[in-house]
Design a protein around this motif. Sequence first.
Motif, PDB file in Angstrom:
ATOM      1  N   SER A  21       0.605  -1.269   0.255  1.00 16.86           N
ATOM      2  CA  SER A  21      -0.251  -0.280   0.464  1.00 16.86           C
ATOM      3  C   SER A  21       0.834   1.569  -0.227  1.00 16.86           C
ATOM      4  O   SER A  21       2.174   1.399   0.900  1.00 16.86           O
ATOM      5  CB  SER A  21      -0.865  -0.361   1.640  1.00 16.86           C
ATOM      6  OG  SER A  21      -1.413   1.281   1.179  1.00 16.86           O
ATOM      7  N   GLN A  22       0.560   2.244  -0.791  1.00 11.95           N
ATOM      8  CA  GLN A  22       1.116   3.261  -0.621  1.00 11.95           C
ATOM      9  C   GLN A  22       0.665   4.204   0.370  1.00 11.95           C
ATOM     10  O   GLN A  22       1.866   5.424   0.490  1.00 11.95           O
ATOM     11  CB  GLN A  22       0.880   3.849  -2.035  1.00 11.95           C
ATOM     12  CG  GLN A  22       1.590   3.479  -3.392  1.00 11.95           C
ATOM     13  CD  GLN A  22       3.133   3.212  -2.874  1.00 11.95           C
ATOM     14  OE1 GLN A  22       3.928   4.325  -2.864  1.00 11.95           O
ATOM     15  NE2 GLN A  22       3.984   2.132  -3.361  1.00 11.95           N
ATOM     16  N   LYS A  41       4.222   3.682   5.855  1.00 15.56           N
ATOM     17  CA  LYS A  41       4.481   2.980   4.421  1.00 15.56           C
ATOM     18  C   LYS A  41       5.043   1.537   3.934  1.00 15.56           C
ATOM     19  O   LYS A  41       6.458   1.563   4.737  1.00 15.56           O
ATOM     20  CB  LYS A  41       4.513   3.223   3.015  1.00 15.56           C
ATOM     21  CG  LYS A  41       5.258   3.979   2.930  1.00 15.56           C
ATOM     22  CD  LYS A  41       5.918   4.282   1.673  1.00 15.56           C
ATOM     23  CE  LYS A  41       6.855   5.219   0.858  1.00 15.56           C
ATOM     24  NZ  LYS A  41       6.701   5.197  -1.111  1.00 15.56           N
ATOM     25  N   SER A  44       9.227  -1.535   0.046  1.00 18.18           N
ATOM     26  CA  SER A  44       8.557  -2.652  -1.305  1.00 18.18           C
ATOM     27  C   SER A  44      10.080  -3.773  -1.038  1.00 18.18           C
ATOM     28  O   SER A  44      10.879  -2.668  -1.340  1.00 18.18           O
ATOM     29  CB  SER A  44       8.183  -1.779  -2.522  1.00 18.18           C
ATOM     30  OG  SER A  44       9.799  -1.276  -3.141  1.00 18.18           O
TER      31      SER A  44
END
Length: 127
Positions: A21-22, A41, A44
């Motif tokens: 999720s951003q 956040k 990644s």
Amino acid sequence: MTVVQDQPSNKSFDIRKYQISQQGEPRTVEIDGDSFEVQVKPLSWFKRNELMSKCMALNPNGESKFDGALFVREVLKEIIVDAPWGKTTDSFLISINTTLGQALEELVAQESKVETEVNPEEIKKES
């Protein structure tokens, strides 16, 4: 272990399960009886690898050296999307004392723990 098939599976694959999720998730940071909330956040897979590479150096003898301070700084700037001080920058991180620095460093440890708790069996495709 991840298994890849040559033939397509009849099951539908939901890529959303594997995307980060951003938007930030609230985390409460507590220091000496004070507390505040930050939005964090997830990092990644690609960004984590990119930062690891950035923080790794090889000397002429082929020995590797990892710059942990740089890694923590870069991860904090990447994962904290909202905080009482505004944007997390190098200038901000250089200006804080050890107490706040160590509390923020816990966010990096929590982020690393979350990413490594993946069960390979959940990712494995059946043959």
